[in-house]
Write a protein that holds these residues in place. Structure first.
Motif, PDB file in Angstrom:
ATOM      1  N   GLY A   1     -38.174  16.998  14.113  1.00 33.70           N
ATOM      2  CA  GLY A   1     -37.430  15.708  15.089  1.00 33.70           C
ATOM      3  C   GLY A   1     -36.965  16.088  16.414  1.00 33.70           C
ATOM      4  O   GLY A   1     -36.280  17.182  16.443  1.00 33.70           O
ATOM      5  N   THR A   2     -37.116  15.450  17.307  1.00 33.66           N
ATOM      6  CA  THR A   2     -36.352  15.869  18.653  1.00 33.66           C
ATOM      7  C   THR A   2     -34.925  15.196  18.313  1.00 33.66           C
ATOM      8  O   THR A   2     -34.367  14.397  18.992  1.00 33.66           O
ATOM      9  N   THR A   3     -34.185  15.970  17.643  1.00 32.66           N
ATOM     10  CA  THR A   3     -32.605  15.619  17.377  1.00 32.66           C
ATOM     11  C   THR A   3     -31.979  16.797  17.499  1.00 32.66           C
ATOM     12  O   THR A   3     -32.461  17.697  18.016  1.00 32.66           O
ATOM     13  N   GLN A   4     -30.587  16.495  17.318  1.00 28.64           N
ATOM     14  CA  GLN A   4     -29.684  17.644  17.551  1.00 28.64           C
ATOM     15  C   GLN A   4     -29.991  18.788  16.761  1.00 28.64           C
ATOM     16  O   GLN A   4     -30.223  19.868  17.015  1.00 28.64           O
ATOM     17  N   ASP A   5     -30.226  18.732  15.316  1.00 26.71           N
ATOM     18  CA  ASP A   5     -30.433  19.870  14.312  1.00 26.71           C
ATOM     19  C   ASP A   5     -31.906  20.386  14.534  1.00 26.71           C
ATOM     20  O   ASP A   5     -32.129  21.437  14.653  1.00 26.71           O
ATOM     21  N   GLY A   6     -32.792  19.508  14.671  1.00 27.93           N
ATOM     22  CA  GLY A   6     -34.154  19.852  15.125  1.00 27.93           C
ATOM     23  C   GLY A   6     -34.400  20.667  16.298  1.00 27.93           C
ATOM     24  O   GLY A   6     -35.119  21.572  16.219  1.00 27.93           O
ATOM     25  N   ARG A   7     -33.808  20.341  17.331  1.00 28.62           N
ATOM     26  CA  ARG A   7     -33.865  21.100  18.513  1.00 28.62           C
ATOM     27  C   ARG A   7     -32.983  22.480  18.306  1.00 28.62           C
ATOM     28  O   ARG A   7     -33.703  23.525  18.630  1.00 28.62           O
ATOM     29  N   ASP A   8     -32.000  22.641  17.767  1.00 31.78           N
ATOM     30  CA  ASP A   8     -31.273  23.881  17.293  1.00 31.78           C
ATOM     31  C   ASP A   8     -32.252  24.955  16.450  1.00 31.78           C
ATOM     32  O   ASP A   8     -32.560  26.007  16.726  1.00 31.78           O
ATOM     33  N   ILE A   9     -32.748  24.085  15.345  1.00 34.12           N
ATOM     34  CA  ILE A   9     -33.642  24.918  14.469  1.00 34.12           C
ATOM     35  C   ILE A   9     -34.839  25.529  15.305  1.00 34.12           C
ATOM     36  O   ILE A   9     -34.976  26.517  15.037  1.00 34.12           O
ATOM     37  N   GLY A  10     -35.646  24.448  16.012  1.00 37.31           N
ATOM     38  CA  GLY A  10     -36.759  24.783  16.396  1.00 37.31           C
ATOM     39  C   GLY A  10     -36.545  26.066  17.528  1.00 37.31           C
ATOM     40  O   GLY A  10     -37.286  26.868  17.821  1.00 37.31           O
ATOM     41  N   ALA A  11     -35.424  25.933  18.355  1.00 40.32           N
ATOM     42  CA  ALA A  11     -35.240  26.861  19.534  1.00 40.32           C
ATOM     43  C   ALA A  11     -34.815  28.308  18.906  1.00 40.32           C
ATOM     44  O   ALA A  11     -35.683  29.289  19.325  1.00 40.32           O
ATOM     45  N   ARG A  12     -34.089  28.471  17.860  1.00 39.18           N
ATOM     46  CA  ARG A  12     -33.839  29.730  17.068  1.00 39.18           C
ATOM     47  C   ARG A  12     -35.031  30.042  16.735  1.00 39.18           C
ATOM     48  O   ARG A  12     -35.326  31.330  16.734  1.00 39.18           O
ATOM     49  N   LEU A  13     -35.864  29.364  16.066  1.00 35.59           N
ATOM     50  CA  LEU A  13     -36.867  29.903  15.425  1.00 35.59           C
ATOM     51  C   LEU A  13     -38.056  30.341  16.671  1.00 35.59           C
ATOM     52  O   LEU A  13     -38.881  31.616  15.872  1.00 35.59           O
ATOM     53  N   SER A  14     -38.081  29.800  17.576  1.00 37.89           N
ATOM     54  CA  SER A  14     -39.109  30.188  18.470  1.00 37.89           C
ATOM     55  C   SER A  14     -38.805  31.638  19.219  1.00 37.89           C
ATOM     56  O   SER A  14     -39.685  32.460  19.264  1.00 37.89           O
ATOM     57  N   VAL A  15     -37.493  31.664  19.147  1.00 36.32           N
ATOM     58  CA  VAL A  15     -37.265  33.272  19.482  1.00 36.32           C
ATOM     59  C   VAL A  15     -37.522  34.244  18.409  1.00 36.32           C
ATOM     60  O   VAL A  15     -38.035  35.214  18.500  1.00 36.32           O
ATOM     61  N   LYS A  16     -37.056  33.816  17.126  1.00 33.95           N
ATOM     62  CA  LYS A  16     -37.261  34.842  15.905  1.00 33.95           C
ATOM     63  C   LYS A  16     -38.735  35.196  16.126  1.00 33.95           C
ATOM     64  O   LYS A  16     -39.122  36.205  15.445  1.00 33.95           O
ATOM     65  N   LEU A  17     -39.678  34.314  15.996  1.00 34.91           N
ATOM     66  CA  LEU A  17     -41.096  34.329  15.991  1.00 34.91           C
ATOM     67  C   LEU A  17     -41.987  34.644  17.312  1.00 34.91           C
ATOM     68  O   LEU A  17     -42.965  35.053  17.376  1.00 34.91           O
ATOM     69  N   ASP A  18     -41.082  34.669  18.303  1.00 29.69           N
ATOM     70  CA  ASP A  18     -41.743  34.976  19.940  1.00 29.69           C
ATOM     71  C   ASP A  18     -42.813  33.959  20.048  1.00 29.69           C
ATOM     72  O   ASP A  18     -43.830  34.347  20.483  1.00 29.69           O
ATOM     73  N   LYS A  19     -42.739  32.655  19.537  1.00 30.43           N
ATOM     74  CA  LYS A  19     -43.572  31.742  20.017  1.00 30.43           C
ATOM     75  C   LYS A  19     -42.971  30.314  20.491  1.00 30.43           C
ATOM     76  O   LYS A  19     -41.602  30.174  20.279  1.00 30.43           O
ATOM     77  N   PRO A  20     -43.747  29.830  21.423  1.00 29.21           N
ATOM     78  CA  PRO A  20     -43.185  28.583  22.350  1.00 29.21           C
ATOM     79  C   PRO A  20     -42.686  27.431  21.149  1.00 29.21           C
ATOM     80  O   PRO A  20     -43.634  27.237  19.921  1.00 29.21           O
ATOM     81  N   VAL A  21     -41.828  26.760  21.461  1.00 29.11           N
ATOM     82  CA  VAL A  21     -41.712  25.266  20.903  1.00 29.11           C
ATOM     83  C   VAL A  21     -41.994  24.391  21.768  1.00 29.11           C
ATOM     84  O   VAL A  21     -41.253  24.221  23.036  1.00 29.11           O
ATOM     85  N   LEU A  22     -42.648  23.350  21.330  1.00 25.67           N
ATOM     86  CA  LEU A  22     -43.192  22.162  22.311  1.00 25.67           C
ATOM     87  C   LEU A  22     -42.114  21.034  21.884  1.00 25.67           C
ATOM     88  O   LEU A  22     -42.465  20.620  20.718  1.00 25.67           O
ATOM     89  N   THR A  23     -41.377  20.549  22.842  1.00 21.58           N
ATOM     90  CA  THR A  23     -40.588  19.324  22.499  1.00 21.58           C
ATOM     91  C   THR A  23     -41.014  18.117  22.955  1.00 21.58           C
ATOM     92  O   THR A  23     -41.687  17.968  23.718  1.00 21.58           O
TER      93      THR A  23
END
Lengths: 259, 320
Positions: free
Chosen positions: B93-115
């Motif tokens: 979800g575009t929520t506080q935790d959703g954004r934090d997890i998605g953002a960290r994961l995108s760097v870990k996987l080196d893939k974009p996160v679309l919000t």
């Protein structure tokens, strides 16, 4: 206390936005400091003031060596700025932006804290601060509505759906702040004059050790395939209040059977 | 073409699984053969609800004991993906935790996160839709960085629907040591007391903005909301000004609402506000500026002074 604030220079949100032919936001007009970033700048200035020493450094990424928004933040009291401006960054997504800003932050020596807005007013992905923290391998606390620093620890009230969480982190750390966390000051005349001669270092991605061929469109990992008008909502009737407005509203609500 | 496997972020709240999670599960079932969830917390607490909405498995970290969600849940997901469990798509979800997890994961996987997505289609690849310029235009973007795609969705983009499934199986999701990056801690939670229907669930929302001119006048909004058995809401301007808490905010940075009736009082209709309420079935706007953009989407527009119209409306409703 040395604080880096990530700031974005954006087209004036009061003007109607437009896209270029390649679907990127039109940014060739005058750019201004994103209002969302004025809170981070003010927060940083107050924290440095309270600490009694240190300075605020701005980090930004913008096309065409744009500095007008940076000058606004320098006029508020920031000491200097690093601007990354490079044609190779056209089409950069949030992840590329974070990589570039993180590399620019590394150029700033002795940063204790990195502040950013929770999201920009134009792109509003809301992921860049956390991505910067991940690239720099730093702890982070997002959506701060209050920030305090004591004994090498940053204490934050983090906004949640239901209220707020008290969080804390050792420094250095990345913190994203919400609008309203502090009241941004207006630049004084003296501040505006002083800002004209404050140092702004403009760098290219190569200067940051980043390969220009893997950022921007080529590095985005996403492809815009369509931009279309959303189905429009029809406007209904508009009345000038002649004393019967309440009656009209009650009639409307009656018609919907919500009373 | 359907996806083989989708992982949906299960957000647990004091009142059970968050509505956004159940909305995403309904969509995930449409586009994937296997739907599973992951949760930064106790899996057993969500297993029955997410199971009833079509998830067959809960990947759970267990109690994070004060560790923040973003870095730790993303680290756990990245490790599971490296271990060969990769889904085709991860929905948050575009929520506080959703954004934090998605953002960290995108760097870990080196893939974009679309919000901020409001729709997803699977055909020749995975395509998500995002509204821009206050919802007047829709951009469709295709993922082009391989699996998994990471996408964040706005609340109320989909309609939650039970599947009739039994409780999901709980599987442990190991959380690797995050090192220095994991040093931030949650010390204490504060829940703000609210009464009446919730803002994002109420059939009637009465929202106030700058046109009220001062914080004390928000009482009119509260009273009107109560009379209509609805919830009070607010524009970002008056939240930033400190008149009401953030939990009242409707808009891009606040809540998305789609009530039967939305009454906007003293709200001009900045694009950031309209994104959060233009999906309302009926919109009533009261504003003294005839040029206010809110009139462009209102079913009933009153060009008038909220300080006159609202008291009259309150009296009229009380008299019924």
């Amino acid at each position: 206390m040395n604080i880096v604030v990530c700031v974005k220079q954006i087209p004036d949100p009061a003007d109607p936005g437009a896209l270029d032919a390649d679907h990127t936001l039109k940014r060739d007009g005058k750019l201004i400091l994103d209002e969302s970033d004025s809170y981070g700048v003010e927060m940083a200035l107050q924290l440095v003031d309270k600490a009694g020493s240190g300075e605020v450094t701005l980090v930004s990424m913008a096309p065409n060596d744009e500095v007008s928004g940076l000058r606004t933040a320098l006029a508020m009291g920031a000491a200097k700025a690093v601007l990354v401006s490079d044609d190779a960054l056209k089409g950069a997504g949030a992840l590329d932006t974070a990589k570039v800003l993180a590399a620019a932050i590394k150029k700033v020596e002795g940063a204790d804290l990195i502040l950013a807005a929770t999201e920009s007013s134009d792109g509003y992905t809301g992921t860049v601060p956390e991505q910067i923290a991940a690239v720099l391998d730093l702890p982070s606390i997002t959506f701060a509505k209050s920030v305090e620093i004591a004994d090498g620890t940053v204490k934050v009230q983090r906004q949640t759906e239901a209220g707020y969480d008290e969080c804390e982190s050792p420094l250095p750390a990345v913190v994203s702040v919400t609008a309203g966390v502090v009241e941004p000051r207006y630049p004084s005349f003296k501040g505006i004059m002083a800002a004209k001669s404050k140092p702004v270092e403009t760098v290219k991605v190569a200067d940051l050790g980043i390969d220009g061929a893997i950022v921007g469109w080529s590095g985005a990992g996403q492809e815009i395939i369509d931009v279309a008008a959303a189905p429009a909502r029809e406007a209904g009737e508009v009345f000038e209040d002649d004393g019967t407005a309440a009656e009209k509203i009650v009639g409307f609500l009656d018609g919907l059977k919500v009373l | 073409m359907a996806l083989s496997k989708v992982w949906v972020h299960a957000e647990a709240t004091e009142n059970g699984v968050a509505p956004i999670t159940l909305e995403m599960l309904a969509k995930a079932r449409e586009i994937a053969d296997v739907v599973e969830v992951f949760v930064g917390g106790d899996g057993a607490a969500v297993a029955a609800t997410v199971g009833a909405h079509g998830a067959t498995k809960v990947h759970a970290t267990g109690d994070l004991s004060g560790k923040l969600q973003g870095v730790h849940v993303a680290g756990a997901l990245a490790a599971a993906i490296e271990g060969g469990e990769a889904p085709d798509l991860i929905m948050l979800g575009t929520t506080q935790d959703g954004r934090d997890i998605g953002a960290r994961l995108s760097v870990k996987l080196d893939k974009p996160v679309l919000t901020n997505n409001t729709e997803i289609e699977v055909g020749d690849g995975i395509v998500v839709s995002t509204q821009i310029f206050g919802g007047t235009q829709i951009v469709k973007t295709k993922f082009a960085a391989g699996s998994p795609a990471i996408a964040l969705f706005r609340p109320k983009s989909f309609v939650a629907e039970e599947s009739g499934g039994g409780a999901a199986e709980v599987a442990a999701l190991a959380v690797p040591d995050a090192g220095a990056a994991g040093a931030a801690k949650l010390v204490n939670r504060h829940i703000e007391e609210t009464s009446g229907p919730k803002l994002d669930e109420a059939a009637v929302v009465v929202a106030g903005g700058r046109g009220l001119t001062e914080a004390a006048k928000f009482e009119m909004i509260e009273e009107l909301a109560k009379l209509l058995k609805g919830a009070p809401g607010a524009s970002r301007a008056i939240v930033d000004a400190g008149w009401v808490p953030y939990s009242y905010q409707v808009g891009q940075t606040g809540k998305v609402v789609k009530p039967t009736v939305y009454i906007a009082a003293g709200i001009s209709g900045a694009t950031q506000h309209m994104v959060g309420m233009k999906g309302s079935k009926n919109i009533i706007a009261i504003n003294k500026d005839p040029e206010a953009p809110i009139f462009g989407i209102a079913d009933l527009g009153i060009v008038g002074d909220v300080h006159k119209v609202l008291p009259q409306l309150i009296e009229a409703l009380k008299a019924r």
